[in-house]
Design a protein around this motif. Structure first.
Motif, mmCIF file in Angstrom:
data_model
loop_
_atom_site.group_PDB
_atom_site.id
_atom_site.type_symbol
_atom_site.label_atom_id
_atom_site.label_comp_id
_atom_site.label_asym_id
_atom_site.label_seq_id
_atom_site.Cartn_x
_atom_site.Cartn_y
_atom_site.Cartn_z
ATOM 1 N N PHE A 46 0.853 -1.200 0.000
ATOM 2 C CA PHE A 46 0.000 0.000 0.000
ATOM 3 C C PHE A 46 0.887 1.248 0.000
ATOM 4 O O PHE A 46 0.723 2.155 -0.826
ATOM 5 C CB PHE A 46 -0.881 -0.063 1.257
ATOM 6 N N MET A 47 1.862 1.257 0.927
ATOM 7 C CA MET A 47 2.780 2.403 1.032
ATOM 8 C C MET A 47 3.564 2.575 -0.269
ATOM 9 O O MET A 47 3.710 3.692 -0.780
ATOM 10 C CB MET A 47 3.714 2.167 2.222
ATOM 11 N N LEU A 48 4.056 1.457 -0.799
ATOM 12 C CA LEU A 48 4.845 1.512 -2.025
ATOM 13 C C LEU A 48 4.006 2.103 -3.168
ATOM 14 O O LEU A 48 4.504 2.911 -3.962
ATOM 15 C CB LEU A 48 5.300 0.094 -2.382
ATOM 16 N N GLY A 49 2.740 1.719 -3.229
ATOM 17 C CA GLY A 49 1.835 2.277 -4.235
ATOM 18 C C GLY A 49 1.754 3.792 -4.102
ATOM 19 O O GLY A 49 1.839 4.531 -5.094
ATOM 20 N N ALA A 50 1.605 4.263 -2.862
ATOM 21 C CA ALA A 50 1.466 5.699 -2.630
ATOM 22 C C ALA A 50 2.751 6.456 -2.995
ATOM 23 O O ALA A 50 2.711 7.485 -3.671
ATOM 24 C CB ALA A 50 1.102 5.936 -1.160
ATOM 25 N N VAL A 51 3.888 5.919 -2.544
ATOM 26 C CA VAL A 51 5.164 6.591 -2.809
ATOM 27 C C VAL A 51 5.456 6.595 -4.316
ATOM 28 O O VAL A 51 5.904 7.602 -4.871
ATOM 29 C CB VAL A 51 6.301 5.906 -2.010
ATOM 30 N N SER A 57 3.829 10.772 -10.635
ATOM 31 C CA SER A 57 3.173 12.042 -10.968
ATOM 32 C C SER A 57 4.194 13.180 -11.030
ATOM 33 O O SER A 57 3.953 14.165 -11.708
ATOM 34 C CB SER A 57 2.047 12.351 -9.970
ATOM 35 N N SER A 58 5.350 13.042 -10.335
ATOM 36 C CA SER A 58 6.357 14.106 -10.498
ATOM 37 C C SER A 58 7.084 14.015 -11.838
ATOM 38 O O SER A 58 7.805 14.925 -12.205
ATOM 39 C CB SER A 58 7.384 14.123 -9.355
ATOM 40 N N GLY A 67 -0.638 12.439 -14.742
ATOM 41 C CA GLY A 67 0.209 11.880 -13.708
ATOM 42 C C GLY A 67 -0.517 10.819 -12.899
ATOM 43 O O GLY A 67 0.047 9.784 -12.559
ATOM 44 N N PHE A 68 -1.785 11.092 -12.604
ATOM 45 C CA PHE A 68 -2.581 10.163 -11.811
ATOM 46 C C PHE A 68 -2.785 8.835 -12.552
ATOM 47 O O PHE A 68 -2.599 7.754 -11.987
ATOM 48 C CB PHE A 68 -3.930 10.806 -11.489
ATOM 49 N N LEU A 72 -1.474 5.203 -11.478
ATOM 50 C CA LEU A 72 -2.345 4.032 -11.273
ATOM 51 C C LEU A 72 -1.756 2.807 -11.961
ATOM 52 O O LEU A 72 -1.604 1.744 -11.363
ATOM 53 C CB LEU A 72 -3.740 4.303 -11.845
ATOM 54 N N VAL A 73 -1.414 2.970 -13.247
ATOM 55 C CA VAL A 73 -0.910 1.833 -14.022
ATOM 56 C C VAL A 73 0.507 1.479 -13.590
ATOM 57 O O VAL A 73 0.826 0.316 -13.297
ATOM 58 C CB VAL A 73 -0.954 2.156 -15.530
ATOM 59 N N GLY A 74 1.366 2.525 -13.502
ATOM 60 C CA GLY A 74 2.782 2.294 -13.195
ATOM 61 C C GLY A 74 2.987 1.675 -11.822
ATOM 62 O O GLY A 74 3.713 0.688 -11.682
#
Lengths: 293, 237
Positions: A46-51, A57-58, A67-68, A72-74
């Protein structure tokens, strides 16, 4: 603000929590159901997804929507790959022994956490929401992005349910879950199914992380709460029972949202944990679990 | 078609069960494995399916070494297994169980129709959860699921266990029907009378080794091996 609108706000917040929690917990439940292993590192996916959502997105500054989508895919693909590697390099070598995999996934938790700390750093970073409109109620305005979270989560839950119950891939997963050896006798490559299930479970958590990050910011320790709540939900729903998991996510998510708005987030966690303890005293198979046949 | 089991040895963990077991069978032949509990009959079937690792020996199907393949590839070569206790996916429906059989070698509706023609009662129960079927129906489903593989070799482990006489007769009829289609069958069976009426040859297994092979006719004339290896005689003698 009077009680009625206040309650509406609390329920909206609870619904967002419930959907994100349902996604995360469904991943944990799927892995436990099919592979019979407890993945303590689930919150780190979960954390890895967020980071990773922040990182992706940057890459395209100034274009939050693109970016979003990229995130999501990346993030899902990267986390899925990490999960497959973890399955092949660690879990398979332990023969999926229950105790050994608990210890191994605790190790995995720290490895992922410390790698993220080293690479990403100790600070929390915000991610700009892909859309920026507010739904205006007569009493308060509400973030339109949160409604997107609800919609996207619902769509993913539906897609997962459809895959499991209506497709051949789902049939193969369920057959492996019920009888691994007999599944092999009918040509099912159980090893590959395990890798796929572990990856799918991790990807569900990662996507939940991507969805939450415009609301919560990305931080290397953010995996703990979703892990705790997912465990609560999976146990409450009856171990490995996917429908129970989703229903329990709504019980816990809504009550968490309501209690957080009216009282405090800490009290919400205390009550949820107490509730699970009480349920287990009365019904060991969980609220929605079936007694073993 | 020829299945040849060559001096296989192996077991579970450190417990060795098979100690150089050999036998072979041809298409359309029914071979019955007889022996006491723990002799290695079920283990022999698991070894053919690749479900236990062999220390030595080979299982050859038409010259292909099955024992070198991963377990999930073996059924794809045309070997179907009806395990002891049936091992249905009992939470899945009858139809889903059959679909899993069909998927093994990518067969479709045609195969399903042919299998359901053998077991018409299953056609009425396609949507029923298989764990709720009666014992006889569950055995039929286990066999039907295996036949959906369109096997060259069928492994049947104690198909008569816990069944009423009528259901046992149905199992026997199926074995005869398959024989006529050229399917080879290995039958592990405790009921000697049933074994003798179904088999072309009987191989006696003791301590993981094939000790003796005889025809049912020879055993009816001289049941001494039955006494020696199984500890039972024929009824009425």
């Amino acid at each position: 603000m009077s009680f009625g609108p206040h309650l509406l706000l609390a329920l909206l917040e609870g619904t967002v929590t419930a959907f994100v929690l349902a996604l995360t917990a469904l991943g944990l439940s799927l892995v436990f159901g099919v592979m019979r292993i407890v993945n303590v590192a689930h919150g780190e996916f979960f954390m890895l997804g967020a980071v990773l959502a922040w990182a992706f997105s940057s890459l395209v500054p100034g274009m939050p929507a693109l970016g979003f989508l990229l995130a999501l895919v990346g993030s899902a693909l990267v986390v899925g790959t990490v999960a497959i590697a973890a399955d092949r390099l660690i879990l398979r070598r332990l023969n999926y022994a229950p105790e050994a995999t608990i210890v191994a996934t605790i190790g995995l938790l720290y490895i992922i956490q410390q790698v993220v700390l080293t690479v990403y750093g100790p600070n929390a970073h915000p991610v700009v929401p892909p859309i920026n409109f507010r739904v205006v109620f007569p009493w308060f305005g509400y973030s339109g992005y949160k409604l997107v979270v609800i919609g996207a989560s619902a769509a993913l839950l539906g897609a997962t349910w459809y895959t499991l119950t209506r497709t051949r891939l789902g049939l193969i997963m369920r057959a492996t879950q019920f009888d691994r050896e007999t599944a092999q006798s009918f040509g099912i490559p159980v090893d590959r199914v395990y890798s796929a299930v572990f990856a799918l479970g991790a990807m569900l958590a990662a996507v939940a992380g991507v969805l939450i990050v415009p609301i919560q910011q990305a931080h290397y320790l953010m995996g703990l709460d979703p892990l705790l709540l997912s465990f609560i939900v999976v146990i409450l729903g009856g171990l490995g029972n996917l429908r129970g998991t989703v229903m329990a996510a709504f019980v816990i998510g809504l009550s968490d949202g309501v209690i957080s708005v009216f009282f405090s987030a800490t009290l919400a966690k205390i009550i949820a944990t107490l509730f699970v303890a009480l349920v287990l005293v009365v019904r060991r198979e969980g609220l929605f679990g079936e007694k073993a046949r | 078609m020829m299945l040849r089991v060559e001096a296989i040895a192996g077991g579970y963990g450190n417990v060795q069960v098979l100690r150089g077991l050999s036998f072979d069978l041809a298409g359309g032949e029914v071979l019955c494995l007889l022996g006491r509990n723990g002799a290695g009959k079920t283990t022999a079937l698991k070894a053919i399916m690749g479900l236990i690792r062999l220390h030595s020996g080979k299982v050859l199907l038409d010259g292909t070494d099955l024992s070198a393949l991963p377990a999930h590839e073996i059924p794809k070569r045309g070997i179907a297994y009806v395990p002891q206790g049936r091992r249905l996916f009992s939470e899945l429906t009858v139809e889903e169980n059959l679909t899993l059989g069909l998927m093994t070698r990518n067969h479709g509706q045609e195969t399903l129709d042919r299998v359901l023609a053998l077991f018409p009662v299953l056609r009425e129960r396609l949507k029923q959860v298989s764990g709720t079927l009666s014992g006889g129906e569950q055995e039929m489903l286990a066999i039907a699921r295996a036949l959906c593989v369109e096997p060259k070799v069928l492994l049947l482990d104690e198909p008569s266990e816990g069944l009423m006489p009528a259901a046992v007769a149905a199992v026997l009829d199926t074995v005869h029907a398959l024989k006529a289609q050229g399917v080879a069958t290995i039958l592990v069976e405790q009921r000697v009378e049933l074994a003798l009426s179904a088999a072309d040859r009987v191989t006696f297994i003791e301590n993981g080794v094939a000790r003796e092979t005889a025809t049912p006719a020879a055993l009816r004339a001289d049941p001494a091996p039955l006494h020696h290896y199984v500890g039972v005689g024929l009824h009425g003698r």
